[in-house]
Design a protein around this motif. Sequence first.
Motif: not given
Length: 273
Positions: A58-77
């Motif tokens: 779970i920890r690994k998945a959440m850390n990876e999810q955080r990386r994807r969140e920063n890449e895919e969900w921009t402030a504009a989106n």
Amino acid sequence: MGRNYLVTAIVAAVVVLVVWRLAGGRGGTLGTAVESVKAGVEETVLPAADRPESHLVIRKAMNEQRRRENEEWTAANIQARPDLYIEHCRKMLSDYATQYGAAIIEARSAINLAKRGIEAAEEDAASYLGFLKQAKEALANPDAKWPAKVGAYTYGSAAQVGDAVVATDRKLSECEAMIAENRASCEWHENSLAELEKGRDRVARELRELEASAQRLKAGTLKDSVDGIRASIDALLSGVGAIPAVANSGPVIGRAAAPAATADDVFKRRGIE
């Protein structure tokens, strides 16, 4: 495992569609999102029931999810479609809540199993120690006549009792090692359980806050920027890294004492007078 994978797959599909729509359906965006989400699905599925490292998965998945969140969900989106972003976060957090719940059950089961192992080994150890004490008494009696009953069995000579003492000491040492192993396992899983419960509670709190934000958005009263929601999600996903490093270490395996050569060695080492 199947149900958890299905939940994760559904969340993954939602993320793909959201990212694609926010990008306007431009070529290449969907393929990149699919690959990213595919990796997330593989990482967030819980391991088999006989593997104790669920909290690490779970920890690994959440850390990876955080990386994807920063890449895919921009402030504009996020500003363009806060409703889609909030729904994405709700599904993501609900999935993590499910994973934490399953891992907590697994940890509790492991603790109960270790405790039962301790109880069983302690019962056997008490029986073996009782025999050693009776054997010591029999061998110390200068008037003993053979064959004689010691414990549950009849022995033809003092030498046979001595051999039984050495063999029983070996079994007692194995019980002691099993007790030590199960105690270490129990302590390790209890520490893991405490961290899992903290993580579950963090996710639950964030879900409650998110539901409140969703209601304010529907009512048109969400005046502040939804960037604050993103900051909270980012803090949640990165906060899981605070799990102590000791979680990476498995339980210490108990070791049996070196076998004794004679009955006198056994009695001396164990302090049986």
